[in-house]
Each structure stands twice: as C-alpha cells, then as structure tokens.
Design a protein around this motif. Structure first.
Motif, PDB file in Angstrom:
ATOM      1  N   VAL A   1     106.943  20.160  70.809  1.00  0.00           N
ATOM      2  CA  VAL A   1     105.783  19.473  70.236  1.00  0.00           C
ATOM      3  C   VAL A   1     104.940  20.499  69.495  1.00  0.00           C
ATOM      4  CG1 VAL A   1     103.718  18.121  70.720  1.00  0.00           C
ATOM      5  CG2 VAL A   1     105.780  17.783  72.103  1.00  0.00           C
ATOM      6  N   ARG A   2     104.494  20.143  68.297  1.00  0.00           N
ATOM      7  CA  ARG A   2     103.615  21.004  67.516  1.00  0.00           C
ATOM      8  C   ARG A   2     102.225  20.384  67.444  1.00  0.00           C
ATOM      9  NH1 ARG A   2     108.186  22.039  63.549  1.00  0.00           N
ATOM     10  NH2 ARG A   2     108.958  24.101  64.130  1.00  0.00           N
ATOM     11  N   THR A   3     101.235  21.179  67.790  1.00  0.00           N
ATOM     12  CA  THR A   3      99.846  20.753  67.664  1.00  0.00           C
ATOM     13  C   THR A   3      99.408  21.042  66.242  1.00  0.00           C
ATOM     14  OG1 THR A   3      99.486  21.339  69.989  1.00  0.00           O
ATOM     15  CG2 THR A   3      97.530  20.966  68.633  1.00  0.00           C
ATOM     16  N   VAL A   4      99.285  20.005  65.416  1.00  0.00           N
ATOM     17  CA  VAL A   4      99.011  20.199  63.990  1.00  0.00           C
ATOM     18  C   VAL A   4      97.527  20.067  63.659  1.00  0.00           C
ATOM     19  CG1 VAL A   4     101.316  19.508  63.277  1.00  0.00           C
ATOM     20  CG2 VAL A   4      99.538  17.768  63.495  1.00  0.00           C
ATOM     21  N   ASN A   5      96.729  19.620  64.612  1.00  0.00           N
ATOM     22  CA  ASN A   5      95.282  19.543  64.420  1.00  0.00           C
ATOM     23  C   ASN A   5      94.627  19.994  65.722  1.00  0.00           C
ATOM     24  OD1 ASN A   5      92.550  18.652  64.467  1.00  0.00           O
ATOM     25  ND2 ASN A   5      92.987  17.110  62.912  1.00  0.00           N
ATOM     26  N   ARG A   6      93.969  21.146  65.689  1.00  0.00           N
ATOM     27  CA  ARG A   6      93.359  21.682  66.907  1.00  0.00           C
ATOM     28  C   ARG A   6      91.847  21.530  66.913  1.00  0.00           C
ATOM     29  NH1 ARG A   6      95.553  27.355  68.622  1.00  0.00           N
ATOM     30  NH2 ARG A   6      95.076  26.536  70.691  1.00  0.00           N
ATOM     31  N   ARG A   7      91.308  20.759  65.980  1.00  0.00           N
ATOM     32  CA  ARG A   7      89.863  20.502  65.976  1.00  0.00           C
ATOM     33  C   ARG A   7      89.499  19.337  66.883  1.00  0.00           C
ATOM     34  NH1 ARG A   7      87.291  19.496  60.511  1.00  0.00           N
ATOM     35  NH2 ARG A   7      88.995  17.996  60.341  1.00  0.00           N
ATOM     36  N   ASP A   8      90.440  18.427  67.102  1.00  0.00           N
ATOM     37  CA  ASP A   8      90.151  17.247  67.905  1.00  0.00           C
ATOM     38  C   ASP A   8      90.063  17.617  69.381  1.00  0.00           C
ATOM     39  OD1 ASP A   8      89.958  14.213  67.859  1.00  0.00           O
ATOM     40  OD2 ASP A   8      91.530  14.516  69.342  1.00  0.00           O
ATOM     41  N   VAL A   9      89.223  16.906  70.120  1.00  0.00           N
ATOM     42  CA  VAL A   9      89.034  17.208  71.531  1.00  0.00           C
ATOM     43  C   VAL A   9      90.318  17.001  72.331  1.00  0.00           C
ATOM     44  CG1 VAL A   9      88.261  14.885  72.145  1.00  0.00           C
ATOM     45  CG2 VAL A   9      87.463  16.833  73.480  1.00  0.00           C
ATOM     46  N   SER A  10      91.217  16.124  71.880  1.00  0.00           N
ATOM     47  CA  SER A  10      92.458  15.868  72.613  1.00  0.00           C
ATOM     48  C   SER A  10      93.522  16.923  72.358  1.00  0.00           C
ATOM     49  CB  SER A  10      93.016  14.485  72.245  1.00  0.00           C
ATOM     50  OG  SER A  10      93.510  14.460  70.926  1.00  0.00           O
ATOM     51  N   THR A  11      93.251  17.844  71.434  1.00  0.00           N
ATOM     52  CA  THR A  11      94.253  18.870  71.103  1.00  0.00           C
ATOM     53  C   THR A  11      93.683  20.285  71.132  1.00  0.00           C
ATOM     54  OG1 THR A  11      93.761  18.515  68.748  1.00  0.00           O
ATOM     55  CG2 THR A  11      95.647  17.331  69.664  1.00  0.00           C
ATOM     56  N   SER A  12      92.369  20.423  71.242  1.00  0.00           N
ATOM     57  CA  SER A  12      91.752  21.743  71.071  1.00  0.00           C
ATOM     58  C   SER A  12      92.204  22.753  72.112  1.00  0.00           C
ATOM     59  CB  SER A  12      90.226  21.609  71.093  1.00  0.00           C
ATOM     60  OG  SER A  12      89.796  21.055  72.324  1.00  0.00           O
ATOM     61  N   ALA A  13      92.586  22.297  73.309  1.00  0.00           N
ATOM     62  CA  ALA A  13      93.004  23.215  74.370  1.00  0.00           C
ATOM     63  C   ALA A  13      94.526  23.350  74.446  1.00  0.00           C
ATOM     64  CB  ALA A  13      92.455  22.752  75.718  1.00  0.00           C
ATOM     65  N   LEU A  14      95.247  22.716  73.561  1.00  0.00           N
ATOM     66  CA  LEU A  14      96.710  22.772  73.605  1.00  0.00           C
ATOM     67  C   LEU A  14      97.233  23.962  72.821  1.00  0.00           C
ATOM     68  CD1 LEU A  14      97.657  19.011  72.959  1.00  0.00           C
ATOM     69  CD2 LEU A  14      97.179  20.159  75.132  1.00  0.00           C
ATOM     70  N   PRO A  15      98.370  24.533  73.237  1.00  0.00           N
ATOM     71  CA  PRO A  15      98.985  25.583  72.425  1.00  0.00           C
ATOM     72  C   PRO A  15      99.521  25.003  71.129  1.00  0.00           C
ATOM     73  CG  PRO A  15     100.419  24.973  74.248  1.00  0.00           C
ATOM     74  CD  PRO A  15      99.140  24.238  74.463  1.00  0.00           C
ATOM     75  N   ARG A  16      99.792  25.863  70.176  1.00  0.00           N
ATOM     76  CA  ARG A  16     100.310  25.388  68.887  1.00  0.00           C
ATOM     77  C   ARG A  16     101.696  24.766  69.044  1.00  0.00           C
ATOM     78  NH1 ARG A  16      97.044  26.490  64.835  1.00  0.00           N
ATOM     79  NH2 ARG A  16      95.536  28.192  65.039  1.00  0.00           N
ATOM     80  N   GLU A  17     102.472  25.240  69.987  1.00  0.00           N
ATOM     81  CA  GLU A  17     103.790  24.675  70.268  1.00  0.00           C
ATOM     82  C   GLU A  17     103.982  24.589  71.773  1.00  0.00           C
ATOM     83  OE1 GLU A  17     106.713  27.091  68.293  1.00  0.00           O
ATOM     84  OE2 GLU A  17     106.355  26.161  66.342  1.00  0.00           O
TER      85      GLU A  17
END
Length: 320
Positions: free
Chosen positions: A205-221
């Motif tokens: 899985v690739r985190t393509v938007n890290r500004r959103d609260v649901s993705t900000s703490a996720l690694p890029r991959e």
C-alpha cells in the motif's frame, strides 16, 4: 443543394472529426498500461449534486448531532447476496441486537469507539434508517461491508436527507458492491463500484496523501493483505489517500477478467458530497484485520479507518 456541395460538406466534417481525434490516447501506452476502465474524462458524472474536494459542498446546518455534546456513530452491516466472514452471523432486528463471537468487525468498531472516544450503535434492520430523524442523532453512519440491495425506498430517503443535512458517511470494503442501481449512492461512494478482485493476498500500500488525518501517521509504503478491488467506474473528483502497487501482489487480474487498474490503483479516498462528508476504503477483507490475530500492517489499518471515521464525524479535520 447539389451533390458536389453535399460531398464537400461531408469531407469537411470528416476532416474536422479527424482533427478532433488526433492526440487521443489509444488503448494502451508504451509502458503497457491499459486504458482506464469505466471512465471517460469528458463524461464524469456529477450526480446532480455538489461534490468533490471543495468544502463549500458541505452544509453547516444546525442539526441535532452538533448540539448534543457527544460523538456517536451508527454501524450498518446489512447484506444482500454475499456476506463477508468478518461480519459473522446475521444480526437480529432492531438496534444493538446481541452480538456473537463471529461478529468480529462490528465488535472491533465498538472497541475502537471505546478506545478513541466515540459511542457506537449497530444494526442490520433497514427500518432503523427509514427517516432522517433516526439518523440525525449520529455524527456519522458507517456502512460496513454491505452487499447488493440493502436499502428500501424509505431508508434511501432517510440516508439522502441525513447526508444533505451535513451528516458523515463511511464506507468500508464490500459496501462498494452495494446499491448498484441507485446513482446517488454510487456518487456517495465517489462515483465508484466494485467490479472484481483476485485472490486475497499480500500487497504493498502506498500512502499518496499524508496531509489527511487518516493518513498522516502512516508510512509512505506498508504491507497489507486484501482482495485489492478493481473498480468500474473508478472514483472521480475525489481526494485519493491510498493506492496499491499491483506488481507487489503479482498482478491485479480479477475473477471477471478485469486486468487491474494500473499504476494508479485507488484504495481509499474522500470527498464532500451533496452537503455531507464521505470517506471510503476498499480495505478490510481479511478476518485478521478485525481481530487480534497478527496481520502485517494491521496497526496501520486501524489508524487509517479510525481516523477516517473521526474525520467523517467532524471530530477531526476532514479530507485534507
């Protein structure tokens, strides 16, 4: 008008058509990627509503859930034809019927609520959605792995009016395979529907938007195991949050012959829709994702979904 004039006009029209067609992409590109299934960029549906990433599509109306001082969601897990194992046995009528050990996904959302500060009601009874008044006490409704026809006319009206009043909507996994014949609901899902998938298997899985609260703490991959839904139509006019790397799963060929969605294979996204908030993910197939059974990437799945729910509720910033 003579034949020569008619022929001349025909030739001119053909020349103009040819000029318009020059530069349009063919079915595949040099890198072998396929044409985008189920989408023509000139015909992306707007479903007759304000939708997309512009917060001006949201209604800040004085609805009951804004004034009661509590954070509360309703989980709706009614199914039509197929039923995922993580939902367990069918639930009884009414609100908050008894849950058994096999209802692992419903039980996990309740636990997440206890852990993160929101209360949870649950139901598979369509009459619990039959008016906006039943839904307006909730900051969000979570549609959990529903399938096919799961709403009658009264419930459709109740959900539509709830969303238009500024309600939050969350769709998880097989809800992308629900209400195929209701265009407004397809738009609520981001203009997307489940088409098919390959076997349940690990992928990247690739985190393509890290500004959103649901993705900000996720690694890029990060690694996760799922069915990796192919979507027709694919989501449009949304903010894509997660994508998956099809090569990491071998390929994404589905059981109905879909070749996969290419390099931009969406997994999660968000949008404002017809006055409300909509947060959608296709993740969540594996029973282990909803239990204490170890699954690679499981903490990231919880982080992602919990914050998706909180943002759809309005407890945290939405769709950044």
């Amino acid at each position: 008008m003579g034949r020569r004039s008619t022929a001349g006009m025909l030739a001119t029209a053909c020349a103009l058509l040819g000029a318009l067609l020059v530069g349009l992409p063919g079915p595949s590109s040099a890198d072998g990627s396929h044409e985008r299934w189920g989408r023509d960029d000139d015909e992306v549906a707007d479903y007759g509503v304000c939708r997309g990433t512009d917060p001006r599509c949201y209604h800040e109306w004085p609805t009951p859930f804004r004034a009661d001082g509590v954070w509360k969601v309703l989980v709706y897990s009614r199914t039509g034809v197929s039923r995922h194992a993580h939902l367990g046995p069918l639930l009884g009528p009414g609100k908050n019927p008894p849950l058994v050990e096999g209802n692992v996904a419903q039980r996990r959302v309740i636990q997440w609520g206890q852990k993160h500060g929101f209360s949870v009601d649950w139901t598979e009874d369509v009459t619990q959605l039959d008016s906006p008044g039943r839904l307006l006490p909730y900051d969000a409704v979570v549609f959990l792995s529903n399938s096919r026809d799961i709403l009658d006319d009264a419930a459709q009206t109740g959900l539509m009016q709830y969303v238009r009043a500024g309600g939050g909507f969350v769709a998880i996994h097989n809800t992308l395979g629900a209400e195929y014949h209701w265009p407004w609901f397809q738009g609520l899902l981001g203009g997307a529907n489940f088409y098919d998938h390959g076997p349940n298997r690990p992928g990247l899985v690739r985190t393509v938007n890290r500004r959103d609260v649901s993705t900000s703490a996720l690694p890029r991959e990060w690694r996760f195991t799922d069915e990796w839904y192919n979507l027709v139509p694919e989501p449009s006019d949304v903010r894509v949050l997660l994508q998956m790397d099809e090569a990491s799963a071998g390929n994404a060929v589905g059981f109905n012959g879909h070749p996969g969605m290419g390099r931009d294979h969406p997994v999660s996204w968000c949008q404002y829709y017809d006055g409300g908030r909509s947060w959608v993910t296709s993740l969540g197939h594996d029973v282990a994702a909803w239990t204490d059974t170890p699954l690679e990437g499981d903490p990231f799945f919880e982080e992602h979904v919990v914050n998706g729910i909180l943002s759809a509720m309005g407890a945290r910033p939405f769709c950044r």
